[in-house]
Design an enzyme around this catalytic site. Structure first.
Site, PDB file in Angstrom:
ATOM      1  N   ARG A 190     -23.185   9.876 -44.504  1.00  0.00           N
ATOM      2  CA  ARG A 190     -23.611   9.084 -43.377  1.00  0.00           C
ATOM      3  C   ARG A 190     -24.469   7.958 -43.727  1.00  0.00           C
ATOM      4  O   ARG A 190     -24.244   6.772 -43.083  1.00  0.00           O
ATOM      5  CB  ARG A 190     -24.274  10.026 -42.147  1.00  0.00           C
ATOM      6  CG  ARG A 190     -24.649   9.115 -40.829  1.00  0.00           C
ATOM      7  CD  ARG A 190     -25.528  10.159 -40.190  1.00  0.00           C
ATOM      8  NE  ARG A 190     -26.762  10.174 -40.743  1.00  0.00           N
ATOM      9  CZ  ARG A 190     -27.381  11.316 -41.150  1.00  0.00           C
ATOM     10  NH1 ARG A 190     -26.863  12.592 -40.494  1.00  0.00           N
ATOM     11  NH2 ARG A 190     -28.653  11.503 -41.738  1.00  0.00           N
ATOM     12  N   VAL A 208     -31.235  17.340 -34.405  1.00  0.00           N
ATOM     13  CA  VAL A 208     -30.985  17.340 -36.058  1.00  0.00           C
ATOM     14  C   VAL A 208     -30.382  15.949 -36.357  1.00  0.00           C
ATOM     15  O   VAL A 208     -29.990  15.139 -35.420  1.00  0.00           O
ATOM     16  CB  VAL A 208     -29.926  18.305 -36.315  1.00  0.00           C
ATOM     17  CG1 VAL A 208     -30.556  19.773 -36.295  1.00  0.00           C
ATOM     18  CG2 VAL A 208     -28.629  18.622 -35.597  1.00  0.00           C
ATOM     19  N   CYS A 209     -30.137  15.599 -37.592  1.00  0.00           N
ATOM     20  CA  CYS A 209     -29.405  14.476 -37.976  1.00  0.00           C
ATOM     21  C   CYS A 209     -28.076  14.421 -37.482  1.00  0.00           C
ATOM     22  O   CYS A 209     -27.528  15.647 -37.330  1.00  0.00           O
ATOM     23  CB  CYS A 209     -29.339  14.317 -39.344  1.00  0.00           C
ATOM     24  SG  CYS A 209     -31.117  14.228 -40.374  1.00  0.00           S
ATOM     25  N   PRO A 210     -27.532  13.296 -36.992  1.00  0.00           N
ATOM     26  CA  PRO A 210     -28.113  11.806 -37.098  1.00  0.00           C
ATOM     27  C   PRO A 210     -28.779  11.644 -35.901  1.00  0.00           C
ATOM     28  O   PRO A 210     -29.288  10.506 -35.678  1.00  0.00           O
ATOM     29  CB  PRO A 210     -27.029  11.044 -37.182  1.00  0.00           C
ATOM     30  CG  PRO A 210     -25.810  11.809 -36.342  1.00  0.00           C
ATOM     31  CD  PRO A 210     -26.075  13.256 -36.667  1.00  0.00           C
ATOM     32  N   TYR A 211     -29.060  12.329 -34.869  1.00  0.00           N
ATOM     33  CA  TYR A 211     -29.573  12.108 -33.558  1.00  0.00           C
ATOM     34  C   TYR A 211     -31.204  11.957 -33.622  1.00  0.00           C
ATOM     35  O   TYR A 211     -31.571  10.674 -33.160  1.00  0.00           O
ATOM     36  CB  TYR A 211     -29.564  13.250 -32.370  1.00  0.00           C
ATOM     37  CG  TYR A 211     -28.094  13.642 -32.173  1.00  0.00           C
ATOM     38  CD1 TYR A 211     -27.705  13.031 -31.274  1.00  0.00           C
ATOM     39  CD2 TYR A 211     -27.247  14.481 -32.870  1.00  0.00           C
ATOM     40  CE1 TYR A 211     -26.308  13.294 -30.623  1.00  0.00           C
ATOM     41  CE2 TYR A 211     -25.990  14.807 -32.258  1.00  0.00           C
ATOM     42  CZ  TYR A 211     -25.506  14.145 -31.427  1.00  0.00           C
ATOM     43  OH  TYR A 211     -24.242  14.421 -30.847  1.00  0.00           O
TER      44      TYR A 211
END
Lengths: 79, 346
Positions: free
Chosen positions: B29, A16-19
């Site tokens: 972010r 999932v984000c941010p990965y």
């Protein structure tokens, strides 16, 4: 037309984000200019945000395909 | 009446969050990591609509918003902890709720963590910590801790001038937005307008049942947990029913798009998301709100506690994202080194 050769493929289906963005960006940075990266993503947010962000970073997003539900394939050429 | 109204609001909100991919973890972010600011724009639309809407509703006497006292240590510590937690949890409070609905079991782990974290810090074993961090309060001369009081504004005209001064630059920035490419679901404009409208509906619905606040996730989560576990229904309100509706609404939206499937991440990520949810819950309980309660509802009253918490939620989010970025960079380098053997793999 001959299909373009993929230089590297990464499977981020369970990420999932941010990965998803971080791994995609780092994988692209590991390639040479003009080389092609194929990214496999497993959620709609990443499948929308990752190509958009890579595009804005200056890379060329060739296409975003959805071969089956919850599976998107993004192909990007490194700038 | 209150139950169907709350659940209906939750259904609509969950549906919209899923369709718009509206995650405030991603929005915050992207200030730091990505060049794409679409979700920041959606958030700004929600915020502008609500700052203006809540002021109008207050002026005509339809709502009388509750503003948190400026317990600055709680706002700073709680916000920062929440911000770090949501990155590991893989979504903010509302993001976690709606992702549960479409079957992401990692988000379900985060939600269970969030429920425990909020319960522990709000009335549970960690309650003294929450109380200690909320003890030091800065009083503002004008009464309520809002930007209006901070600037010594007492007239309605003055308030509108301040709102105008904040809204005009934001609107100009929104109008210069580039076209949003590679869209799946709703774009930022539609997402912002729909979520913003639902947030205003939440203010009005709440006011009708004597609750002086808008959308929130933290307090209703605590109240619901307490009710389910100990039968204490004192904190239950229209938004407690709303949080039940959110995952169902998201499920319906995902189902229609063929995306509602149970999915389990690897065990490490599952546990990390649980820990992230726990951290996020603790932070939200300390700060008295999450990305919704503070960064939308509280911020729309220009409450200082909400604005300071939001700033520290962002800071926590950036710090944790930075840590993840660096650790991924390091592991990438290690792999490259390992592959650099003579005649090895490219």
């Amino acid at each position: 037309m001959e299909p373009l050769k993929t230089d590297k493929s990464i499977d981020l289906m369970s990420e999932v984000c941010p990965y998803t963005f971080v791994k995609s960006k780092l994988a692209l940075e590991g390639l040479d200019a003009g080389q092609l990266l194929e990214i496999h993503l497993g959620n709609s947010e990443s499948a929308s945000n990752v190509p958009r962000s890579l595009d804005l970073e200056g890379h060329e997003v060739l296409d975003v395909e959805k071969p089956k539900p919850n599976h998107w394939v993004v192909r990007v050429k490194r700038a | 009446m209150i139950i169907p109204a709350g659940i209906a609001l939750g259904l609509l909100l969950g549906y919209s969050l899923q369709r718009g991919g509206y995650c405030m973890n991603s929005a915050f972010r992207s200030f730091y990591l990505e060049k794409d600011k679409s979700l920041v724009r959606a958030w700004l639309v929600v915020l502008l609509m609500n700052i203006i809407g809540v002021r109008l509703l207050t002026d005509i006497g339809a709502v009388s918003p509750l503003v948190a006292p400026f317990f600055w240590p709680a706002a700073i510590v709680g916000g920062f902890v929440f911000g770090m937690g949501m990155v590991i949890a893989g979504g903010c409070a509302s993001g976690t709720y709606y992702r549960c609905g479409r079957g992401m079991l990692g988000s379900m782990a985060a939600l269970i963590g969030f429920v425990i974290g909020t319960a522990v810090l709000d009335g549970g074993a960690g309650f003294p910590l929450q109380q200690a961090l909320r003890a030091p309060v800065i009083q503002l001369a004008g009464g309520e801790a809002t930007l209006f009081s901070l600037f010594g504004i007492e007239t309605s005209l003055g308030r509108w001038i301040l709102i105008g001064a904040l809204a005009v630059p934001a609107l100009l920035w929104l109008m210069r937005a580039p076209q949003q490419k590679f869209l799946i679901g709703w774009g930022w404009r539609r997402t912002g307008l729909v979520v913003g409208s639902l947030a205003l509906v939440a203010w009005v619905l709440s006011a009708m049942v004597g609750r002086n606040f808008g959308l929130s996730f933290t307090q209703p989560t605590v109240a619901l947990t307490r009710f389910v576990i100990s039968g204490d229904s004192s904190g239950i309100s229209v938004v407690s029913y709303m949080v039940v509706g959110v995952p169902i609404g998201a499920f319906l939206a995902a189902k229609a798009a063929g995306e509602a499937v149970l999915r389990l991440p690897d065990p490490g990520r599952f546990m990390r998301q649980f820990g992230g949810g726990l951290t996020m819950g603790a932070g939200a309980s300390i700060a008295g709100g999450c990305n919704i309660g503070h960064s939308i509802t509280g911020a729309s009253t220009l409450g200082i506690t909400a604005l300071v918490s939001t700033a520290f939620i962002m800071l926590g989010c950036w710090v944790m994202t930075g840590i993840i970025y660096r650790s991924e960079q390091q592991s990438m380098k290690r792999i490259e080194l390992a592959l650099k053997v003579p005649g090895g793999i490219q």
